[in-house]
Design an enzyme around this catalytic site. Structure first.
Site: not given
Ligand code: IMP
Ligand code: MG
Length: 182
Positions: A99-100, A103, A152, A165
């Site tokens: 995963e990147d 959040d 962010f 990206r």
């Molecule tokens: P989650 O479901 O809230 O954990 O979100 C996961 C996905 O939201 C990540 O894999 C990212 O693609 C996107 N995301 C969450 N925070 C950020 C951020 O700070 N920058 C860019 N993408 C984000």
């Molecule tokens: Mg993602």
């Protein structure tokens, strides 16, 4: 009008490279004698995954999955869909999800539950970044690059509305509310 985005380096490419080295060593140590299947979550993990796999000299395989919970918005809708599934059968495989960023945890926990239903032998998670201050659903990360603040972030594969990206470092996007290309 295109407003100028305010990007501040949060994690330099040098620091990222060191973390990638460390994670690769941890993964290699834990998967010796195994043939792990690394599943990258598109699109944000593709740069990280490309660097990571080239530091792991194991007979690993790669596949990708594409999920949507955000659309173009920056807040998770809370509803996750699989847009493009994994082609490789994962039953009986040692699966490592790449995963990147974790959040709220909503996307990752959905994905882990979804993959677990297909009965992998083992299922672990490697995340480049973790934003624990935003967590709504608990997620346990087996291999973590960096904990990041509640800002962010973009760069090194991570986007804001599909932009940034290609940047080498990880940046905070300071003026996210004003960032717009329309
Ligand atoms: P989650 O479901 O809230 O954990 O979100 C996961 C996905 O939201 C990540 O894999 C990212 O693609 C996107 N995301 C969450 N925070 C950020 C951020 O700070 N920058 C860019 N993408 C984000
Ligand atoms: Mg993602």
């Amino acid at each position: 009008m295109v407003s100028q985005p305010q990007l501040k380096i949060l994690i330099s490419h040098d620091e990222i490279a060191k973390a990638v080295d460390r994670l690769a060593r941890e993964i290699k140590r834990d998967y010796l004698d195994k043939q792990p299947l690394l599943i990258g979550v598109l699109k944000g993990s593709f740069v990280f995954m490309a660097d990571l796999i080239r530091q792991i000299d194991l007979p690993l395989e790669v596949d990708f999955i594409r999920l949507s919970s955000y659309g173009a918005a920056r807040e998770s809708s809370g509803k996750v869909r699989v847009i493009q599934g994994v082609k490789t059968p994962i039953k009986g495989r040692d699966v490592l999800v790449i995963e990147d960023i974790v959040d709220t945890g909503i996307t990752t926990s959905f994905l882990l539950d979804y993959l677990r239903k297909n009965k992998p032998t083992s299922l672990k998670l490697c995340a480049l970044t973790n934003k624990p201050s935003r967590r709504k659903v608990p997620v346990s990360i087996d291999y973590l690059g960096f904990t990041v603040p509640n800002k962010f972030i973009v760069g090194y594969g991570i986007d804001c509305d599909e932009k940034f990206r290609n940047l080498p470092h990880i940046y905070t996007l300071e003026d996210i509310d004003n960032f717009s290309d329309s």
